[in-house]
Motif scaffolding. Structure first.
Motif, mmCIF file in Angstrom:
data_model
loop_
_atom_site.group_PDB
_atom_site.id
_atom_site.type_symbol
_atom_site.label_atom_id
_atom_site.label_comp_id
_atom_site.label_asym_id
_atom_site.label_seq_id
_atom_site.Cartn_x
_atom_site.Cartn_y
_atom_site.Cartn_z
ATOM 1 N N TYR A 191 4.377 2.470 -9.768
ATOM 2 C CA TYR A 191 4.708 1.079 -9.480
ATOM 3 C C TYR A 191 3.768 0.508 -8.411
ATOM 4 C CZ TYR A 191 7.428 -3.094 -8.419
ATOM 5 O OH TYR A 191 7.813 -4.402 -8.233
ATOM 6 N N ALA A 192 3.394 1.341 -7.446
ATOM 7 C CA ALA A 192 2.451 0.906 -6.417
ATOM 8 C C ALA A 192 1.136 0.457 -7.049
ATOM 9 C CB ALA A 192 2.201 2.033 -5.412
ATOM 10 N N TYR A 193 0.747 1.130 -8.103
ATOM 11 C CA TYR A 193 -0.469 0.736 -8.833
ATOM 12 C C TYR A 193 -0.245 -0.582 -9.568
ATOM 13 C CZ TYR A 193 -4.388 0.845 -12.076
ATOM 14 O OH TYR A 193 -5.511 0.517 -12.791
ATOM 15 N N GLU A 194 0.922 -0.722 -10.163
ATOM 16 C CA GLU A 194 1.217 -1.925 -10.945
ATOM 17 C C GLU A 194 1.248 -3.179 -10.087
ATOM 18 O OE1 GLU A 194 4.889 -0.968 -12.865
ATOM 19 O OE2 GLU A 194 3.963 0.435 -14.274
ATOM 20 N N ILE A 195 1.634 -3.065 -8.815
ATOM 21 C CA ILE A 195 1.722 -4.246 -7.946
ATOM 22 C C ILE A 195 0.535 -4.329 -6.984
ATOM 23 C CG2 ILE A 195 4.242 -4.289 -8.093
ATOM 24 C CD1 ILE A 195 4.290 -3.217 -5.178
ATOM 25 N N ARG A 196 -0.548 -3.694 -7.310
ATOM 26 C CA ARG A 196 -1.701 -3.638 -6.413
ATOM 27 C C ARG A 196 -2.294 -5.017 -6.112
ATOM 28 N NH1 ARG A 196 -2.993 -2.253 -11.451
ATOM 29 N NH2 ARG A 196 -4.961 -2.948 -12.416
ATOM 30 N N ALA A 204 5.345 -4.147 0.707
ATOM 31 C CA ALA A 204 6.164 -3.358 1.622
ATOM 32 C C ALA A 204 7.643 -3.590 1.377
ATOM 33 C CB ALA A 204 5.813 -3.703 3.066
ATOM 34 N N LYS A 205 8.003 -4.807 1.048
ATOM 35 C CA LYS A 205 9.405 -5.104 0.756
ATOM 36 C C LYS A 205 9.866 -4.417 -0.518
ATOM 37 C CE LYS A 205 9.837 -9.549 3.129
ATOM 38 N NZ LYS A 205 10.059 -11.013 2.961
ATOM 39 N N GLU A 206 8.995 -4.371 -1.508
ATOM 40 C CA GLU A 206 9.376 -3.784 -2.792
ATOM 41 C C GLU A 206 9.337 -2.257 -2.769
ATOM 42 O OE1 GLU A 206 7.921 -5.485 -6.383
ATOM 43 O OE2 GLU A 206 7.467 -7.406 -5.440
ATOM 44 N N ILE A 207 8.375 -1.698 -2.069
ATOM 45 C CA ILE A 207 8.230 -0.240 -2.042
ATOM 46 C C ILE A 207 9.066 0.375 -0.926
ATOM 47 C CG2 ILE A 207 6.603 1.660 -1.665
ATOM 48 C CD1 ILE A 207 4.431 -0.140 -2.902
ATOM 49 N N TYR A 222 -0.380 2.349 -2.534
ATOM 50 C CA TYR A 222 -0.579 0.908 -2.754
ATOM 51 C C TYR A 222 -1.772 0.407 -1.927
ATOM 52 C CZ TYR A 222 -0.355 -3.953 -1.450
ATOM 53 O OH TYR A 222 -0.721 -5.232 -1.154
ATOM 54 N N CYS A 223 -1.829 0.795 -0.658
ATOM 55 C CA CYS A 223 -2.925 0.357 0.207
ATOM 56 C C CYS A 223 -4.268 0.834 -0.317
ATOM 57 C CB CYS A 223 -2.705 0.848 1.638
ATOM 58 S SG CYS A 223 -1.253 0.127 2.449
ATOM 59 N N PHE A 224 -4.276 2.011 -0.905
ATOM 60 C CA PHE A 224 -5.506 2.540 -1.496
ATOM 61 C C PHE A 224 -5.859 1.794 -2.786
ATOM 62 C CE2 PHE A 224 -7.578 5.710 -4.338
ATOM 63 C CZ PHE A 224 -8.781 5.814 -3.644
ATOM 64 N N PHE A 225 -4.885 1.627 -3.649
ATOM 65 C CA PHE A 225 -5.126 0.955 -4.927
ATOM 66 C C PHE A 225 -5.566 -0.504 -4.751
ATOM 67 C CE2 PHE A 225 -1.628 3.869 -6.811
ATOM 68 C CZ PHE A 225 -2.561 4.850 -7.121
ATOM 69 N N SER A 226 -5.071 -1.149 -3.720
ATOM 70 C CA SER A 226 -5.259 -2.595 -3.574
ATOM 71 C C SER A 226 -6.419 -2.978 -2.658
ATOM 72 C CB SER A 226 -3.966 -3.231 -3.035
ATOM 73 O OG SER A 226 -3.684 -2.769 -1.720
ATOM 74 N N SER A 227 -7.135 -2.001 -2.140
ATOM 75 C CA SER A 227 -8.181 -2.281 -1.142
ATOM 76 C C SER A 227 -9.540 -1.762 -1.604
ATOM 77 C CB SER A 227 -7.819 -1.650 0.204
ATOM 78 O OG SER A 227 -6.532 -2.067 0.620
ATOM 79 N N LYS A 228 -10.575 -2.333 -1.017
ATOM 80 C CA LYS A 228 -11.940 -1.966 -1.411
ATOM 81 C C LYS A 228 -12.555 -0.904 -0.511
ATOM 82 C CE LYS A 228 -12.905 -6.574 -3.262
ATOM 83 N NZ LYS A 228 -13.730 -7.808 -3.118
ATOM 84 N N ASN A 229 -12.094 -0.838 0.747
ATOM 85 C CA ASN A 229 -12.750 0.073 1.682
ATOM 86 C C ASN A 229 -11.780 0.527 2.765
ATOM 87 O OD1 ASN A 229 -12.675 -2.048 3.725
ATOM 88 N ND2 ASN A 229 -14.433 -2.955 2.669
#
Length: 297
Positions: A191-196, A204-207, A222-229
């Motif tokens: 799910y963390a990937y799905e809401i990236r 944070a509210k959902e997870i 999630y922080c890893f999936f949603s960020s570039k660096n």
């Protein structure tokens, strides 16, 4: 590859120290990453918490024994400095060890994140065999944390580090390893990937951002999936609030492993015991080479 080993260990420690002052906050307004003193007066700017201290103990143990020894690691844990904000589960388990319990008896039925936050060295050294990483992560968790979610969290982080150092990250394969221990945690990582694409406060509210493995491990993913660096990912982990030191430590380990130590800005490298952590990373790499030479035979 040595740059990836350094990136993982230093990335974890730096993330831990950056997140330390904000631990327990509902959410954090953060413009730039910088080391700051703890508002509670317990730790100074650049100092790390038990996340890094336990990672160091695990790394030292692996270097000494080559193959993971729960007996040796349990002995290392006995020297814990509780000033570094050890969580309730780790404190209880380590106290049992200090009173003479064996590593098979010391673990607590708990699903907090203490096993997941320290497990990166296992993923680094044994990255050539994901099943071995899974097994060692599971055993290392049980010394302090026997809950299914705690074990699954450790497996998730360890196997992810192994995949990243191999430049072979496969979410479906990772979830397969995690779901063997706890299907719910696997679902939350998915799910963390799905809401990236969502912003960090909504995520944070959902997870969730508590000290439970079910929250902080998927949040770090999630922080890893949603960020570039590295900087973007660690900043998000802190802005999510809650268990900021652990979320930032795990996120930092992921980016440090993927992109290497050279990707971490020089301004962020003034973390406590920096030179020793660098030496530790190099020794972990040397340990991997020793094992690899045996495996090739």
């Amino acid at each position: 590859m040595i740059d990836q080993f350094r990136g993982c260990i230093l990335g974890l420690a730096i993330g831990d120290a950056l997140g330390m002052p904000y631990e327990g906050s509902d959410s954090v307004d953060l413009n730039e990453l910088a080391f700051r003193d703890s508002p509670f007066g317990d730790l100074k700017a650049g100092e790390y918490t038990d996340d890094t201290e336990q990672t160091i103990m695990l790394a030292e143990s692996i270097i000494e024994t080559i193959y993971f020894s729960p007996e040796n690691f349990a002995e290392k844990l006995k020297r814990a400095d509780f000033r570094r904000r050890y969580g309730p589960t780790s404190r209880r388990a380590i106290s049992r060890l200090q009173m003479g319990a064996s590593w098979k008896e010391s673990g607590v039925e708990s699903d907090t994140c203490g096993a997941a936050m320290r497990v990166a060295p296992i993923g680094l050294v044994y990255h050539f065999n994901y099943s071995l990483v899974e097994n060692y992560c599971s055993i290392s968790s049980m010394i302090t944390h026997k809950g299914r979610g705690a074990i699954a969290g450790a497996v998730a982080v360890g196997v992810a580090v192994a995949m990243l150092i191999n430049e072979d990250f496969n979410l479906e394969e990772l979830l397969g390893f995690v779901s063997k221990h706890d299907s719910f945690l696997a679902e939350k990582i998915e799910y963390a990937y799905e809401i990236r694409d969502k912003d960090e406060r909504a995520a944070a509210k959902e997870i969730g951002n508590s000290i439970m493995s079910y929250d902080v491990v998927p949040l770090a993913f999630y922080c890893f999936f949603s960020s570039k660096n590295y900087v973007e990912g660690v900043k998000k982990a802190i802005k999510c609030g809650g268990d900021t030191d652990t979320a930032a430590a795990i996120t930092g380990a992921f980016f440090g492993t993927r992109d290497g130590y050279s990707s971490i800005p020089e301004a962020l490298r003034k973390v406590e015991n920096h030179d020793y952590l660098l030496q530790l990373a190099d020794k972990l790499y040397e340990t991997y080479l020793k094992i690899a030479s045996i495996v090739r035979k």
